[in-house]
Design an enzyme around this catalytic site. Structure first.
Site, PDB file in Angstrom:
ATOM      1  N   ARG A   1      -1.303  -0.868  -8.547  1.00 60.63           N
ATOM      2  CA  ARG A   1      -2.700  -0.550  -8.190  1.00 60.63           C
ATOM      3  C   ARG A   1      -2.799   0.977  -8.273  1.00 60.63           C
ATOM      4  O   ARG A   1      -2.075   1.674  -7.560  1.00 60.63           O
ATOM      5  CB  ARG A   1      -3.039  -0.993  -6.768  1.00 60.63           C
ATOM      6  CG  ARG A   1      -4.408  -0.483  -6.293  1.00 60.63           C
ATOM      7  CD  ARG A   1      -4.580  -0.512  -4.789  1.00 60.63           C
ATOM      8  NE  ARG A   1      -4.596  -1.864  -4.267  1.00 60.63           N
ATOM      9  CZ  ARG A   1      -4.263  -2.157  -3.012  1.00 60.63           C
ATOM     10  NH1 ARG A   1      -3.867  -1.202  -2.176  1.00 60.63           N
ATOM     11  NH2 ARG A   1      -4.296  -3.401  -2.601  1.00 60.63           N
TER      12      ARG A   1
ATOM     13  N   ASP B   1       0.846  -1.196   0.000  1.00 63.26           N
ATOM     14  CA  ASP B   1       0.000   0.000   0.000  1.00 63.26           C
ATOM     15  C   ASP B   1       0.881   1.246   0.000  1.00 63.26           C
ATOM     16  O   ASP B   1       2.031   1.207   0.446  1.00 63.26           O
ATOM     17  CB  ASP B   1      -0.854   0.036   1.279  1.00 63.26           C
ATOM     18  CG  ASP B   1      -2.019  -0.959   1.252  1.00 63.26           C
ATOM     19  OD1 ASP B   1      -2.301  -1.537   0.194  1.00 63.26           O
ATOM     20  OD2 ASP B   1      -2.646  -1.124   2.320  1.00 63.26           O
TER      21      ASP B   1
END
Ligand SMILES: Cc1cc2nc3c(=O)[nH]c(=O)nc-3n(C[C@H](O)[C@H](O)[C@H](O)COP(=O)(O)OP(=O)(O)OC[C@H]3O[C@@H](n4cnc5c(N)ncnc54)[C@H](O)[C@@H]3O)c2cc1C
Length: 304
Positions: free
Chosen positions: A181, A131
């Site tokens: 992502r 992340d």
């Protein structure tokens, strides 16, 4: 109505967690966005998602640790998760935050912790997504990601369309062949580093999405924004990008209607499933993304 900035400010005040936890009905509210407190809760949720045609990514909630004991306990949790994914046979990978693995303690220490997870994922034939946190962590996060990608390959990164720098980071990731992502970005950032206007963030998101889809690498388009999703579908159709060569990604509990509709239309959908006791900052960022969610919270609290 309470503003996005105020909610993001409150998300950093972790001492308020106890106050909120004691409000009657608050657990009902957090359960909308958080799968539960332990691995079994998350597995149960992911099995249901798999059953509905979606894949998932485990997120053991935690961030900004300053304790080695906590960072190591998180590494062990992720090793257990990777084992359980294989044993139970759920279709899921894992997402980690580097500040949870000790980035604020020492970068090399964090790299070693992250390496243990990526290495275990490799053994289990699985994949780790790193992340992206606030912009003070971007460089260090990319350094660790580049290192692990070079060593193992089964690791991907998150890049945020609200940062001015991201186009270059996308180009670098594509040059390496890495999986990205793409999200808009969830933190409060100064205008020196991030587009202050939502319209500029959205325009950058579409520009970057196109680069990613054209690359031939399998990427995640992470958004609940119907305009971003429509732009992605249209671009893929016009450019002849097959539906199984990328995936949409959404957060657990957000736009479940849209998640199911995309699956019915033949798109791949991965759901980010957070679980664990350290839910407070994650939960507050979800409220900040859509301050109308505060009404959902208040309504549930007053239900008693
Ligand atoms: C799978 C996934 C992983 C992510 N990982 C990261 C990460 O590593 N780093 C990072 O900075 N950010 C991450 N994010 C968060 C992201 O950056 C945005 O903050 C978040 O997705 C909201 O942006 P949006 O694209 O949905 O569009 P927005 O323009 O914010 O929202 C568009 C519409 O989506 C709906 N919506 C959006 N959020 C909510 C919500 N919380 N509740 C209800 N409805 C909502 C509303 O209808 C809203 O009008 C991730 C998001 C997803 C989906």
């Amino acid at each position: 109505m309470i503003s996005r900035a105020a909610l993001l400010y409150l998300s950093q005040k972790t001492e308020l967690k106890d106050f909120f936890s004691k409000l009657p009905g608050f657990d009902r509210v957090t359960h909308r966005f958080i799968a539960g407190e332990n691995i079994d809760d998350a597995i149960e949720t992911i099995l249901e998602l798999n059953h509905a045609g979606m894949t998932a990514t485990f997120d053991h909630l935690g961030e900004s640790t300053t304790s080695r004991a906590e960072a190591e306990s998180d590494v062990r949790e992720y090793l257990r998760v990777l084992g359980r994914i294989e044993d139970v046979g759920v279709n899921s990978n894992v997402s980690v935050k580097l500040t949870q693995l000790g980035l604020d303690i020492d970068e090399d220490y964090c790299l070693r912790n992250a390496r243990r997870i990526v290495e275990a994922a490799k053994r289990h034939n699985n994949f780790v997504r790193i992340d992206m946190e606030d912009s003070s962590k971007t460089d260090a996060t990319l350094r660790i990601f580049n290192r692990l990608y070079g060593e193992y390959g089964n690791v991907g990164i998150v890049l945020q369309a609200y940062l001015y720098r991201t186009e270059k980071d996308v180009d670098d990731a594509l040059a390496m062949g890495a999986r990205v992502r793409l999200c808009k970005g969830a933190y409060k950032e100064p205008e020196e580093v991030a587009f202050p206007q939502k319209s500029d963030v959205d325009a950058n998101y579409v520009r970057l999405m196109k680069k990613l889809l054209k690359s031939g690498i399998y990427h995640g388009i992470a958004t609940h924004d119907e305009k971003m999703i429509a732009a992605t579908k249209e671009f893929a159709a016009v450019e002849g990008v097959p539906r199984d060569t990328f995936e949409f990604q959404m957060l657990y509990g957000v736009r479940r209607d849209l998640q199911l509709k995309l699956v019915r239309d033949g798109y791949r959908m991965r759901i980010y499933v957070p679980y664990g006791e350290y839910w407070y900052p994650y939960f507050m960022r979800r409220l900040a993304e859509r301050p109308a969610n505060v009404w959902f919270v208040l309504k549930n609290l007053f239900k008693g």
